[in-house]
Design an enzyme around this catalytic site. Sequence first.
Site, PDB file in Angstrom:
ATOM      1  CG  ASP A  64      -0.300   0.126   2.809  1.00  0.00           C
ATOM      2  OD1 ASP A  64       1.063  -0.660   2.531  1.00  0.00           O
ATOM      3  OD2 ASP A  64      -0.910  -0.391   3.318  1.00  0.00           O
ATOM      4  CG  HIS A  65       3.183   2.168   3.277  1.00  0.00           C
ATOM      5  ND1 HIS A  65       2.600   1.567   3.691  1.00  0.00           N
ATOM      6  CD2 HIS A  65       3.866   3.148   3.845  1.00  0.00           C
ATOM      7  CE1 HIS A  65       2.350   2.110   4.548  1.00  0.00           C
ATOM      8  NE2 HIS A  65       2.903   3.333   5.262  1.00  0.00           N
ATOM      9  CG  ASP A 119       2.100   1.052   9.293  1.00  0.00           C
ATOM     10  OD1 ASP A 119       2.571   1.770   8.428  1.00  0.00           O
ATOM     11  OD2 ASP A 119       1.144   2.183   9.596  1.00  0.00           O
ATOM     12  NE  ARG A 380       2.609   8.908  12.568  1.00  0.00           N
ATOM     13  CZ  ARG A 380       2.744   7.779  12.532  1.00  0.00           C
ATOM     14  NH1 ARG A 380       3.179   7.690  11.349  1.00  0.00           N
ATOM     15  NH2 ARG A 380       2.856   7.455  13.577  1.00  0.00           N
ATOM     16  CB  SER A 538       7.563   5.662  11.074  1.00  0.00           C
ATOM     17  OG  SER A 538       7.580   4.502  10.355  1.00  0.00           O
ATOM     18  NE  ARG A 540       9.332   5.814   8.765  1.00  0.00           N
ATOM     19  CZ  ARG A 540       9.031   6.945   8.541  1.00  0.00           C
ATOM     20  NH1 ARG A 540       9.788   8.133   8.314  1.00  0.00           N
ATOM     21  NH2 ARG A 540       7.627   7.263   7.923  1.00  0.00           N
TER      22      ARG A 540
HETATM   23  C1  MIC Z   1       3.634   6.252   8.127  1.00  0.00           C
HETATM   24  O1  MIC Z   1       2.561   6.321   8.163  1.00  0.00           O
HETATM   25  O2  MIC Z   1       4.881   6.828   8.839  1.00  0.00           O
HETATM   26  C2  MIC Z   1       4.040   5.044   7.801  1.00  0.00           C
HETATM   27  C3  MIC Z   1       4.867   5.393   6.634  1.00  0.00           C
HETATM   28  O3  MIC Z   1       3.265   4.308   7.350  1.00  0.00           O
HETATM   29  C4  MIC Z   1       4.880   4.257   8.727  1.00  0.00           C
HETATM   30  C5  MIC Z   1       5.781   2.870   8.419  1.00  0.00           C
HETATM   31  C6  MIC Z   1       6.574   2.901   7.811  1.00  0.00           C
HETATM   32  O4  MIC Z   1       7.673   4.098   7.908  1.00  0.00           O
HETATM   33  O5  MIC Z   1       6.977   2.585   6.862  1.00  0.00           O
HETATM   34  C7  MIC Z   1       4.213   4.179  10.135  1.00  0.00           C
HETATM   35  O6  MIC Z   1       3.355   5.068  10.292  1.00  0.00           O
HETATM   36  O7  MIC Z   1       4.746   3.042  11.095  1.00  0.00           O
HETATM   37 FE1  SF4 Z   2      -0.397   4.991   4.581  1.00  0.00          FE
HETATM   38 FE2  SF4 Z   2       1.373   5.529   7.362  1.00  0.00          FE
HETATM   39 FE3  SF4 Z   2       0.095   7.816   5.599  1.00  0.00          FE
HETATM   40 FE4  SF4 Z   2      -1.428   5.186   6.973  1.00  0.00          FE
HETATM   41  S1  SF4 Z   2      -0.418   6.695   8.209  1.00  0.00           S
HETATM   42  S2  SF4 Z   2      -1.961   6.305   5.396  1.00  0.00           S
HETATM   43  S3  SF4 Z   2      -0.050   3.749   6.826  1.00  0.00           S
HETATM   44  S4  SF4 Z   2       1.782   6.125   5.393  1.00  0.00           S
END
Ligand code: MIC
Ligand code: SF4
Length: 647
Positions: A64-65, A119, A380, A538, A540
Amino acid sequence: MAKNIVEKIFEAHLVSGELKAGSPIGLKVDQVYTQDATGTMTWLQFEAIGLDRVKVPLAVSYVDHNMMQSDYMNPDDHLFLQTAAAKYGAWFSKPGNGICHQVHLEQFAAPGRITLGTDSHTPTGGGIGMIAIGVGGLDAATVMAGSPFEIAMPQVVKISLKGKLQRPWVTAMDVILEILRRLTVKGGVGKIMEYGGPGVKDLNVTERATITNMGAELGATTSVFPSDQRTKFYLEAVGRSEDWVELSADKGAKYAEVITIDLGQIEPMIAQPHSPDNVVTVKSLSGTRVHQVSIGSCTNSSYQAMKSVASLLKGNTVSEEVNLMINPGSKQVYEMISREGLTADMISAGARMLEASCGPCIGMGGAPGSRQVSVRSYNRNFKGRSGTKDAYIYLASPVSCAVFAVKGEMVDAREAGLAMKPFKEPKRYLVNRSLLIPPKDDMLDSGVIKGPNIKEVSVRGPLHDQIEAEVLLRLGDNITTDDIMPAGSKVLPFRSNIPAISEFVFTHIDKTFSSRAQAAKTKGGGIIIGGENYGQGSSREHAAIAPMFLGIQAVLVRSFARIHLSNLVNFGILPLQFERPEDYDRIESGDVLRMNNVIATMKGNQRYEIENATKGYSFEVISTLNERERDIIEQGGLLPYTRAKAG
Ligand code: MIC
Ligand code: SF4
């Protein structure tokens, strides 16, 4: 003894420890899911552990990313994930099927279960009465390999809801923004938010999921709602009535704290740049010009969110000065609104329809222009995350977003003079699993296909007993993982290539970081200094793996965010905390810090003496690691630790 919901679920899954706040516990896990940006590493790590098949009842690998596909790297990752899922016994959700959290809620989430996801917004599942926790990839890999999930028992805070929302103008998004306003991005650290009170029944499951999703921004371990008649209704509507069980707190259940929210008092709220807790009423910003509006993300992309937006847009035109983008959360939602003609209403009003994916939320396209104002229904708004460093990103409900798109400026939805049909929850959702591939029994011998960008997992050697390292950066409070390891379309494709992604560490803060770290690596490595809540955001693990790869020995801060702290441990970076706040003030970038007897101290009282060799003074710092974490760090991370345990 009267129990709260968290205690009930944990008790049913407890394999070790005692349910006492702060004590280490081990939990049996029912479901694990990954998304592609963290999943490539997770599945490489699972492969490195050396098992044939996952050992949890349900594993799902979502894409999805990383969906931009500007070259071979994203699609190669997708193929790797698909072949790994086939080989190791996981479901595979193909690109286009939707955002992992929305799809998981529709297809698999069930009350009373424990689920881990790689995630930070995995707590979305809390909306259905499930304990759903965001973890780093390696934690997920070891749990899929059969280990229990180990965590310090969080405190349980009750958020007691009363009253009813001022529908249709005030939404679940406004509720969680109000909670963020009150509690801040540090307010939930070490806690689980358990919702209760008579107001709970005013909210349906997808609304509850918006609240638990964005509970991640409180720093909370997770958030959970009871499972009641509305949960039953939702599960019946998505064709999974057999998954329903009732779940509520006993009368007299104990909580560390109780916070009361009157839903009827909540107004349309908005988070201002650059933090999700910088929340004010929309009314107070009335008249602010808006250039871009983005509706979607795992927080607000349900059928209800889309239907409300379509209803507001119908018969209206998006303001000349506004660019409106919409991404529905799942293929099912997309298909359903399309069959009902709602997509046509959106397109007709002037919306740009995007695919069901994370998209602009993680900087995969859709960046605003220089110094533009972008209002998003996302979760965010950290500086730079949108792809445009000097843009002003605000967060608001999908209803407010649609109103702003039409009006071209911020205005309280209740006073905008626009019409909107009240939402009625459908008795039956459209169910179409054509992009969801079940695990197969006969794929054990099939190969896993790895494109040229997919590199082996990096591991560091055992902990050094003496550390002499240079302070490479001294940072303030609330440093996010987006600051440490940025995302976006230029960086995300390197998630399966640690040497390449390491060049981007801290680039938004200091472009020279990576080369300075490489230089310091040959002389004993580097140390990072931070303030409170270091590593928020995140899950990550690249925010730990890449610094590890660059030779970072220790991160010394005032306090850590939960997932990042365990990622540091998992990759053998020593997480240290200042004992006295003034010592933070004395250190400068460039200072060389020296520590002796590191291993014995870590295994002993965890009070380390550090000598600032540049300035000529010493000070004390601490770590708060449990026994398992100390063993992990000593051995150089969770992968060597797991391998050693296995044999
Ligand atoms: C995000 O919203 O920051 C992400 C991208 O979904 C991350 C995961 C990632 O960095 O791959 C998260 O929320 O954990
Ligand atoms: Fe995707 Fe993270 Fe954004 Fe949710 S917050 S839509 S999981 S990148």
